[in-house]
Design a protein around this motif. Structure first.
Motif, PDB file in Angstrom:
ATOM      1  N   CYS A  14     -20.178   7.114   2.220  1.00  0.00           N
ATOM      2  CA  CYS A  14     -20.384   8.583   1.649  1.00  0.00           C
ATOM      3  C   CYS A  14     -21.327   9.384   2.498  1.00  0.00           C
ATOM      4  N   LYS A  17     -19.695  11.109   5.529  1.00  0.00           N
ATOM      5  CA  LYS A  17     -18.451  12.173   4.715  1.00  0.00           C
ATOM      6  C   LYS A  17     -19.368  13.259   3.903  1.00  0.00           C
ATOM      7  N   ALA A  21     -18.861  17.013   5.640  1.00  0.00           N
ATOM      8  CA  ALA A  21     -18.259  18.027   5.272  1.00  0.00           C
ATOM      9  C   ALA A  21     -19.421  19.082   5.279  1.00  0.00           C
ATOM     10  N   MET A  77     -14.254  25.152  -2.473  1.00  0.00           N
ATOM     11  CA  MET A  77     -13.684  23.828  -2.818  1.00  0.00           C
ATOM     12  C   MET A  77     -14.786  22.523  -1.658  1.00  0.00           C
ATOM     13  N   GLN A  78     -14.993  22.862  -0.805  1.00  0.00           N
ATOM     14  CA  GLN A  78     -15.829  21.882   0.254  1.00  0.00           C
ATOM     15  C   GLN A  78     -17.324  21.377  -0.332  1.00  0.00           C
ATOM     16  N   ARG A  80     -17.392  21.867  -3.946  1.00  0.00           N
ATOM     17  CA  ARG A  80     -17.410  20.960  -4.878  1.00  0.00           C
ATOM     18  C   ARG A  80     -16.752  19.473  -4.829  1.00  0.00           C
ATOM     19  N   TYR A  81     -16.185  19.677  -3.188  1.00  0.00           N
ATOM     20  CA  TYR A  81     -15.770  17.990  -2.978  1.00  0.00           C
ATOM     21  C   TYR A  81     -17.174  17.489  -2.682  1.00  0.00           C
ATOM     22  N   THR A  82     -18.146  18.848  -1.791  1.00  0.00           N
ATOM     23  CA  THR A  82     -19.793  16.913  -1.807  1.00  0.00           C
ATOM     24  C   THR A  82     -20.500  17.104  -2.950  1.00  0.00           C
ATOM     25  N   ALA A  84     -19.078  16.338  -5.905  1.00  0.00           N
ATOM     26  CA  ALA A  84     -18.329  15.053  -5.997  1.00  0.00           C
ATOM     27  C   ALA A  84     -19.152  13.643  -5.589  1.00  0.00           C
ATOM     28  N   LEU A  85     -19.500  13.659  -4.614  1.00  0.00           N
ATOM     29  CA  LEU A  85     -19.384  12.785  -3.318  1.00  0.00           C
ATOM     30  C   LEU A  85     -21.214  12.457  -3.736  1.00  0.00           C
TER      31      LEU A  85
END
Length: 156
Positions: A14, A17, A21, A77-78, A80-82, A84-85
């Motif tokens: 993670c 990731k 990101a 979007m990017q 929000r992804y990070t 969540a990670l």
């Protein structure tokens, strides 16, 4: 593989990731700004040429605004992804630092792991302010240029 080993591997994955990101987000933001600049450079170079510009060239001046809108959407979007990670990493850090984790003497330090520390002490406001100024500012700026047709009526 036991649960502890799995969590350690998941933690490392993670982190990789998140780093990838953010690198991708920074590269993407640069590419959008360079793309908008290239469109304006091409457009104004075309308008200053010897041949008269095509009648529908005025539609092209709205393309930078479209790119800025798509950039804002993709960046959101990017992020929000990070986010969540990062939340998932905080859960793993909590689990790894708990009584069943490695060493119980480390409990005196309340922020075990980068995400837990950054969640409490990080500079989230600066990052949010930057994003709030960058994308809406780009959209308003490019829309103003398009709406007022700034530079379209250049005498040759």
């Amino acid at each position: 593989m036991n649960k502890q080993d799995f969590l350690v591997l998941e933690y490392q994955t993670c982190h990789q990731k998140i780093a990838a990101a953010f690198e991708q987000l920074n590269r993407f933001e640069l590419q959008i700004v360079l793309g908008i600049s290239a469109i304006y450079a091409w457009l104004y170079a075309t308008l200053r040429g010897d041949a008269p510009p095509a009648e529908n060239i005025q539609l092209i001046i709205y393309l930078p605004t479209l790119l800025a809108c798509l950039g804002w959407l993709r960046a959101t979007m990017q992020i929000r992804y990070t986010t969540a990670l990062a939340a998932y990493l905080r859960l793993i850090e909590e689990r790894l630092s708990g009584p069943n984790g490695s060493d119980e003497t480390e409990q005196s330090w309340p922020h075990i792991g980068w995400e837990s520390w950054n969640n409490n002490k990080g500079a989230k406001r600066w990052s949010s302010a930057y994003r709030l100024l960058l994308w809406p500012g780009l959209i308003v700026g490019t829309l103003t240029i398009a709406f007022l047709e700034i530079g379209l009526h250049i005498p040759v």
